[in-house]
Design an enzyme around this catalytic site. Sequence first.
Site, PDB file in Angstrom:
ATOM      1  N   ASN A   1       2.509   1.475   4.156  1.00 45.73           N
ATOM      2  CA  ASN A   1       2.821   0.217   4.855  1.00 45.73           C
ATOM      3  C   ASN A   1       2.579   0.322   6.362  1.00 45.73           C
ATOM      4  OD1 ASN A   1       5.683  -2.032   5.302  1.00 45.73           O
ATOM      5  ND2 ASN A   1       3.557  -2.554   4.963  1.00 45.73           N
TER       6      ASN A   1
ATOM      7  N   CYS B   1      -1.086   0.889   7.336  1.00 48.30           N
ATOM      8  CA  CYS B   1      -2.520   0.601   7.522  1.00 48.30           C
ATOM      9  C   CYS B   1      -2.943  -0.646   6.748  1.00 48.30           C
ATOM     10  CB  CYS B   1      -3.375   1.800   7.107  1.00 48.30           C
ATOM     11  SG  CYS B   1      -3.130   3.278   8.126  1.00 48.30           S
ATOM     12  N   ARG B   2      -3.135  -0.512   5.434  1.00 42.40           N
ATOM     13  CA  ARG B   2      -3.753  -1.605   4.669  1.00 42.40           C
ATOM     14  C   ARG B   2      -2.856  -2.815   4.480  1.00 42.40           C
ATOM     15  NH1 ARG B   2      -5.128   2.254  -0.201  1.00 42.40           N
ATOM     16  NH2 ARG B   2      -3.167   3.107   0.612  1.00 42.40           N
ATOM     17  N   SER B   3      -1.630  -2.610   4.017  1.00 41.23           N
ATOM     18  CA  SER B   3      -0.816  -3.811   3.701  1.00 41.23           C
ATOM     19  C   SER B   3      -0.356  -4.578   4.942  1.00 41.23           C
ATOM     20  CB  SER B   3       0.349  -3.472   2.768  1.00 41.23           C
ATOM     21  OG  SER B   3       1.231  -2.553   3.333  1.00 41.23           O
TER      22      SER B   3
ATOM     23  N   ASP C   1      -7.780   4.042   1.077  1.00 38.53           N
ATOM     24  CA  ASP C   1      -6.830   4.491   2.089  1.00 38.53           C
ATOM     25  C   ASP C   1      -7.587   5.048   3.294  1.00 38.53           C
ATOM     26  OD1 ASP C   1      -4.869   5.712   3.553  1.00 38.53           O
ATOM     27  OD2 ASP C   1      -3.949   6.733   1.856  1.00 38.53           O
TER      28      ASP C   1
ATOM     29  N   CYS D   1       0.869  -1.185   0.000  1.00 36.94           N
ATOM     30  CA  CYS D   1       0.000   0.000   0.000  1.00 36.94           C
ATOM     31  C   CYS D   1       0.901   1.229   0.000  1.00 36.94           C
ATOM     32  CB  CYS D   1      -0.960  -0.016   1.190  1.00 36.94           C
ATOM     33  SG  CYS D   1      -0.149   0.008   2.806  1.00 36.94           S
TER      34      CYS D   1
HETATM   35  P1  4NP Z   1      -1.584   2.916   4.057  1.00 33.89           P
HETATM   36  O1  4NP Z   1      -2.136   4.310   4.640  1.00 33.89           O
HETATM   37  O2  4NP Z   1      -1.103   3.209   2.645  1.00 33.89           O
HETATM   38  O3  4NP Z   1      -2.772   2.035   4.072  1.00 33.89           O
HETATM   39  O4  4NP Z   1      -0.467   2.491   4.981  1.00 33.89           O
HETATM   40  C1  4NP Z   1      -1.353   5.479   4.661  1.00 33.89           C
HETATM   41  C2  4NP Z   1      -0.449   5.659   5.675  1.00 33.89           C
HETATM   42  C3  4NP Z   1       0.308   6.809   5.709  1.00 33.89           C
HETATM   43  C4  4NP Z   1       0.156   7.772   4.728  1.00 33.89           C
HETATM   44  C5  4NP Z   1      -0.757   7.578   3.715  1.00 33.89           C
HETATM   45  C6  4NP Z   1      -1.506   6.421   3.676  1.00 33.89           C
HETATM   46  N1  4NP Z   1       0.915   8.981   4.793  1.00 33.89           N
HETATM   47  O5  4NP Z   1       0.679   9.868   3.976  1.00 33.89           O
HETATM   48  O6  4NP Z   1       1.786   9.112   5.669  1.00 33.89           O
END
Ligand code: 4NP
Length: 167
Positions: A21, A23-25, A136, A18
């Site tokens: 790294n 939240c989702r993955s 997201d 994702c």
């Molecule tokens: P993820 O979510 O892609 O599911 O891990 C996010 C985590 C952090 C950020 C964006 C999305 N960020 O912009 O820091």
Amino acid sequence: MENKFEKKSPLFSILFVCLGNICRSPAAEGIMKQQLELNGLADKVFVDSAGIGNWHVGDLPDARMRVHGNRRGYDFCSRARQIKRADFDRFDLIIVMDEDNYDDVCSLARNEDDRAKVHLMTEYLNRYKGRRTVPDPYYGGDAGFELVLDLLEDGIEGLIKLIKEWA
Ligand code: 4NP
């Protein structure tokens, strides 16, 4: 020390990706590992996760993702890392959460074989069939985290069915 990226002669290796790294993955990694254990497939499939960006390298999953996961019996405890080109050599399947991830991972691909390893998580959905992305949840509220878990549980059920056919 055990190398996180070393293949331990599994049948198959899967990398979930994702943006951050956190939240989702990592949730996909944690759910997949639990389901592999429950289905007696843990020694047949190597699972890891990575992010497109490097902002959270070394971090545990987002506290909100961990809380929502804990409520469903998961322990998301991986440490964030950034995807790298060598992951195309280490993994058979690279599963991304949305189209931006897809484009970003494909931009690292060296050839058509690399690109063919990249798939959207939503390809494996059953109950939620028709959705294109695992959205997201980072800038949203509780409902976003619950939706991520609903979609991942559905998709991973589909993946486990496929792995049982391959194993
Ligand atoms: P993820 O979510 O892609 O599911 O891990 C996010 C985590 C952090 C950020 C964006 C999305 N960020 O912009 O820091």
